[in-house]
Design a protein around this motif. Sequence first.
Motif: not given
Length: 107
Positions: A9-11, A42-50
């Motif tokens: 989330s910080k990233n 995009a990579a961070e968004l795809e791996s971020a928990p909803r």
Amino acid sequence: MNTPSVSPSKNLVALARMLERLERSAQPVDAGQYRALVARVAAELESAPRGAALDAVLATFPSAAQLYENLNYRHAGLCRSPLEPALAAEVAARAAIAAARRQPRPA
């Protein structure tokens, strides 16, 4: 070497902030730099928990929200766009079409 871990989330926040700055910049932006940043966000968004944390990031950074919506369009359409205005527009359009069909055609 022992490096401190940074939560995703910080990233995501840091990358979303950078993307927002590039999007709003009055200075020319290097296309390669922009593409690389968008790929990382995009990579961070795809791996971020909803959840609420992701929603807060997307509410704070419109550029990241738009990218998120584009990444998820094939599954959810315009998933971050308000539903009520879209529904109201569709209902109004249907009413206008129905009213136009009821009017007599000029001879």
